[in-house]
Write an enzyme that holds these catalytic residues in place. Structure first.
Site, PDB file in Angstrom:
ATOM      1  N   LYS A  32       0.822  -1.218   0.000  1.00 45.44           N
ATOM      2  CA  LYS A  32       0.000   0.000   0.000  1.00 45.44           C
ATOM      3  C   LYS A  32       0.855   1.267   0.000  1.00 45.44           C
ATOM      4  O   LYS A  32       0.528   2.233  -0.705  1.00 45.44           O
ATOM      5  CB  LYS A  32      -0.948   0.006   1.192  1.00 45.44           C
ATOM      6  CG  LYS A  32      -0.284   0.035   2.551  1.00 45.44           C
ATOM      7  CD  LYS A  32      -1.317   0.019   3.662  1.00 45.44           C
ATOM      8  CE  LYS A  32      -0.651   0.021   5.034  1.00 45.44           C
ATOM      9  NZ  LYS A  32       0.229   1.177   5.240  1.00 45.44           N
ATOM     10  N   THR A  33       1.959   1.273   0.766  1.00 45.68           N
ATOM     11  CA  THR A  33       2.820   2.457   0.775  1.00 45.68           C
ATOM     12  C   THR A  33       3.444   2.663  -0.598  1.00 45.68           C
ATOM     13  O   THR A  33       3.605   3.792  -1.071  1.00 45.68           O
ATOM     14  CB  THR A  33       3.914   2.308   1.847  1.00 45.68           C
ATOM     15  OG1 THR A  33       3.303   2.082   3.118  1.00 45.68           O
ATOM     16  CG2 THR A  33       4.778   3.558   1.923  1.00 45.68           C
ATOM     17  N   ASP A 218      -3.296   7.307   4.300  1.00 46.11           N
ATOM     18  CA  ASP A 218      -2.851   5.948   4.582  1.00 46.11           C
ATOM     19  C   ASP A 218      -3.530   5.451   5.855  1.00 46.11           C
ATOM     20  O   ASP A 218      -3.924   6.244   6.709  1.00 46.11           O
ATOM     21  CB  ASP A 218      -1.330   5.939   4.752  1.00 46.11           C
ATOM     22  CG  ASP A 218      -0.741   4.539   4.698  1.00 46.11           C
ATOM     23  OD1 ASP A 218      -1.478   3.591   4.375  1.00 46.11           O
ATOM     24  OD2 ASP A 218       0.459   4.403   4.982  1.00 46.11           O
ATOM     25  N   GLU A 219      -3.658   4.128   6.007  1.00 54.80           N
ATOM     26  CA  GLU A 219      -4.257   3.503   7.199  1.00 54.80           C
ATOM     27  C   GLU A 219      -5.629   4.119   7.522  1.00 54.80           C
ATOM     28  O   GLU A 219      -5.942   4.434   8.667  1.00 54.80           O
ATOM     29  CB  GLU A 219      -3.323   3.651   8.409  1.00 54.80           C
ATOM     30  CG  GLU A 219      -1.930   3.101   8.210  1.00 54.80           C
ATOM     31  CD  GLU A 219      -1.871   1.580   8.240  1.00 54.80           C
ATOM     32  OE1 GLU A 219      -2.927   0.945   8.278  1.00 54.80           O
ATOM     33  OE2 GLU A 219      -0.745   1.039   8.212  1.00 54.80           O
ATOM     34  N   GLN A 249      -7.488  -4.877   9.422  1.00 55.52           N
ATOM     35  CA  GLN A 249      -6.419  -4.446  10.331  1.00 55.52           C
ATOM     36  C   GLN A 249      -6.843  -3.262  11.198  1.00 55.52           C
ATOM     37  O   GLN A 249      -5.994  -2.539  11.724  1.00 55.52           O
ATOM     38  CB  GLN A 249      -5.167  -4.084   9.532  1.00 55.52           C
ATOM     39  CG  GLN A 249      -4.560  -5.261   8.781  1.00 55.52           C
ATOM     40  CD  GLN A 249      -3.247  -4.899   8.120  1.00 55.52           C
ATOM     41  OE1 GLN A 249      -2.218  -4.718   8.762  1.00 55.52           O
ATOM     42  NE2 GLN A 249      -3.281  -4.774   6.795  1.00 55.52           N
ATOM     43  N   ARG A 600       2.304 -10.157  10.532  1.00 57.64           N
ATOM     44  CA  ARG A 600       3.605  -9.475  10.689  1.00 57.64           C
ATOM     45  C   ARG A 600       4.740 -10.392  10.240  1.00 57.64           C
ATOM     46  O   ARG A 600       5.851  -9.930  10.003  1.00 57.64           O
ATOM     47  CB  ARG A 600       3.856  -9.099  12.151  1.00 57.64           C
ATOM     48  CG  ARG A 600       2.920  -8.105  12.818  1.00 57.64           C
ATOM     49  CD  ARG A 600       2.662  -6.882  12.005  1.00 57.64           C
ATOM     50  NE  ARG A 600       1.499  -7.084  11.143  1.00 57.64           N
ATOM     51  CZ  ARG A 600       1.198  -6.348  10.084  1.00 57.64           C
ATOM     52  NH1 ARG A 600       2.011  -5.374   9.715  1.00 57.64           N
ATOM     53  NH2 ARG A 600       0.112  -6.582   9.365  1.00 57.64           N
TER      54      ARG A 600
END
Length: 722
Positions: A32-33, A218-219, A249, A600
């Protein structure tokens, strides 16, 4: 060759959208980044968008720094004028530029939680409200919660129902008034006051909304109502809003994040484009399949399924131990095996747990094994006493109305200015109608102070004024010279010869950090440096290069990745946590937390559970976490004690206690009534255990259910014997 040729088809589709609202559903490890960065680069390089017309919100300073570095690589240099930063950092920039119309001067201080509680403690003292009945931390939490909901002191007072809420409302009013007098903002104000500025001054809102033609977030699943309102204001002129997130998430509901923002995006923006990123570049197939299977049981989510080309990889290892100390030993053994047999570096291994209390046994085991570890989320560097002393001096250099900073350093190093003298100085400052520091300019009129104290205060003021004149210089030189001028390192050695050298090294590290800051930033004066350190988070402080195992809560691990992840404490009451099992919504967030923990890991996962665990003062039998049971057959390599849970882990059918469901309406059988310092009066409707460490289920006003330890409950009446 196009900039976007390095992206996969879904990533490229998201990066190529230019106009209109865009929702990018980006699963864990799906890049995503990367998509956000390439989208910004594409807007500038391919479509000629001026960098100053782009605003990108990130959730950590670390993420902002990485995005800028990638953009610099793609575009041959970081574009000037581009705004990339956290919500709080963006709020600071807006308020530094235009906050003066709200009487917020550019030199405002930013109070951290310690500063806030110090100020609240003074208010409580002046109102004769004792800490025992109104703990400063609880009062701060109540005020912070209100601010995140954009509730003003006046609105809080109107809504207050209980006696305690009315008392907190009074503190809220005075706390906010004293912040203003000190030209200070707390962390929540950085967003709340920016919103107030935009709403009260349409010309300022138009200025920023017209400037930012493209807004990226973002997020997005972790945004709270205040952050959402700031986004809407700044994207209001052009409507080019791109949000990237993953509802699977969303794990910060407890601090105000609203999952509905990402779930309802298409309802709020019917014309929105939607792109799903489902290819995972991080984890093996077995890890992803297990994680998908668990999170798919949640009802509130967008349908998506992660996949990878990495191959199946190892099974997820699950070990049942006797107690938490044995469990910690097995965690250490797993880490040792990963390092010695598989060659995994220590800094690529993380131990993730649900609660901070679980770190006790783990730390002991790692110390005994002489394995270096870093406790992420412990006492942070910038929260250490010696560092906060130096930073308080710096804040006084740029804001002479900051009473909290003044009181911290006026007698550091010791100048013989005691509590009685400071109380008399406060009377003098009140008479002068100014701050404590500014009142030093009129010491001749402070007859209540002795000549000796007036002389010492004048010397302190001369020193501060000497460095106030240098506040516009590079921060590292100012800090270095200030520390030397104060004789601060000698003060540390004299204060405690045993810890002085270590604390002195911390101060030297602060100077070194300031030097790096100056080298990396055009704007590098004292003001800019204070902005930087005030907004750091636990994740920003992780030294990824240090050869240490990371120990942290799953919440702190968000946004990080490791080759190997160890997950201890997979039991009912821990994960899912006992305080988050009363409603479907709470339980779904706990399941998302487990999903985040699994995703993770790149290569391997070691999971652990203990048959018994010390809880609330005594040993308690544990029950296998339902989330382990939700992993399908064939994905677990199970090692358990003979007879553990009746062989339940192996049979996959462990008996466990279901969360108690309580009727939302109708009469309840209550065990008594308590008064809580934060939530007020409540009815006790459930009890787990006996004695002062029993866990009580309490229903407060508004049908709010909480778990309370009996020893902290102030009983009004009780129908049971505790």
């Amino acid at each position: 060759m196009s900039l976007l040729d390095e992206l996969n088809p879904s990533q490229r589709e998201a990066a190529e959208v230019v106009d209109g609202p865009l929702l990018v559903l980006a699963g864990a490890g799906s890049g995503k980044t990367r998509v956000l960065t390439y989208r910004i680069a594409n807007l500038i390089h391919q479509h000629g968008a001026p960098p100053e017309s782009i605003l990108a919100f990130t959730f950590t300073n670390k993420a902002a720094g990485e995005m800028k570095e990638r953009l610099g690589y793609l575009l041959g240099g970081i574009p000037r004028g581009l705004w990339v930063g956290t919500f709080h950092a963006t709020g600071v920039r807006i308020l530094r530029m235009k906050g003066s119309v709200l009487d917020i001067q550019p030199g405002f201080s930013i109070y951290d939680t310690d500063d806030q509680e110090a100020l609240i403690r003074r208010v409580l003292r002046d109102f004769a409200m004792v800490d025992r009945d109104f703990p400063p931390r609880a009062v701060r939490s109540a005020i912070s919660s209100a601010k995140n909901r954009l509730v003003t002191p006046a609105e809080y007072e109107v809504a207050a129902e209980t006696f305690r809420e009315q008392k907190v409302a009074r503190v809220f009013h005075e706390y906010q008034a004293r912040l203003r007098r000190a030209n200070a903002l707390d962390f929540d104000d950085l967003i709340g006051e920016a919103i107030r500025l935009l709403e009260l001054h349409p010309d300022v809102r138009s200025l920023f909304a017209q400037r930012f033609r493209y807004v990226l977030v973002d997020e997005y699943q972790d945004t709270n109502p205040a952050q959402m309102k700031l986004i809407q204001h700044l994207a209001s002129a052009h409507g080019n809003l791109c949000v990237v997130g993953d509802d699977d998430q969303s794990i910060y509901g407890w601090r105000g994040a609203d999952l509905r923002h990402i779930l309802a995006f298409e309802t709020l923006y019917p014309e929105a484009s939607v792109v799903r990123l489902e290819r995972n570049y991080r984890s093996t197939g077995n890890i992803l399949d297990a994680a998908n299977a668990v999170v798919s049981r949640n009802r509130l989510r967008h349908e998506k399924k992660l996949w990878t080309e990495r191959g199946a990889g190892d099974l997820l290892r699950f070990t049942v131990t006797g107690n938490e100390d044995e469990e910690a030993g097995r965690v250490v053994a797993a880490v040792t095996d990963e390092v010695n047999r598989r060659g995994v570096p220590l800094n690529d291994i993380a131990v993730l747990y649900r609660t901070n209390a679980q770190s006790r046994a783990l730390e002991t085991a790692f110390r005994n094994a002489a394995i270096p570890y870093e406790l992420v989320g412990g006492v942070a560097f910038y929260q250490r006493r010696e560092i906060k002393d130096v930073l308080a001096y710096l804040r006084l250099l740029v804001n002479d109305r900051d009473d909290v900073s003044f009181l911290r350093v006026v007698n550091v190093p010791r100048r013989g200015i005691g509590a009685t003298s400071l109380a008399r100085l406060a009377v003098h400052a009140e008479r002068e109608e100014t701050s404590l520091y500014r009142s030093l300019a009129a010491l001749g009129g402070a007859g209540e102070l002795s000549e000796t104290v007036r002389r010492r205060l004048a010397e302190f003021r001369d020193l501060v004024e000497e460095f106030r004149a240098r506040a516009g210089e590079p921060a590292d030189g100012v800090i270095r010279d200030l520390v030397e001028r104060l004789g601060y390192l000698d003060h540390l050695d004299h204060d405690d010869p045993d810890t002085g050298p270590d604390r002195g090294e911390n101060v030297e590290e602060l100077v070194a950090g300031a030097r790096i800051f100056v080298e990396r930033n055009e704007d590098h004066d004292v003001h800019a440096f204070l902005n930087e350190v005030s907004l750091l988070t636990n994740v920003d402080r992780v030294d990824e290069a240090a050869a240490k195992v990371r120990l942290m809560t799953v919440h702190n691990a968000k946004g990080l990745e490791f080759r190997v992840v160890c997950l201890p404490g997979l039991e009912e009451g821990l994960l899912p946590h006992v305080s988050s099992m009363d409603t479907d919504g709470e339980l779904e967030e706990e399941r998302r937390l487990f999903y985040v923990a699994l995703t993770r890991a790149k290569d391997r996962i070691h999971m652990f559970a203990a048959l018994t665990r010390m809880r609330w003062g005594g040993g308690r039998e544990s029950l296998l976490s339902r989330f382990v049971e939700e992993i399908p057959e064939g994905y677990l390599d199970i090692e358990e004690r003979p007879g553990a849970w009746g062989g339940a882990a192996r049979s996959r059918r462990a008996t466990r206690r279901e969360p108690v469901e309580y009727a939302e309406a109708g009469p309840r059988r209550t065990l008594g009534t308590i008064v809580h310092p934060t939530f007020g009066r409540g009815d006790v409707i459930g009890q787990d255990g006996t004695g002062p460490d029993a866990r009580l289920t309490v229903v407060f006003s508004g049908n709010i259910k909480k778990k309370i330890v009996a020893r902290y409950a102030q009983w009004e009446e009780s129908h049971v014997d505790f």
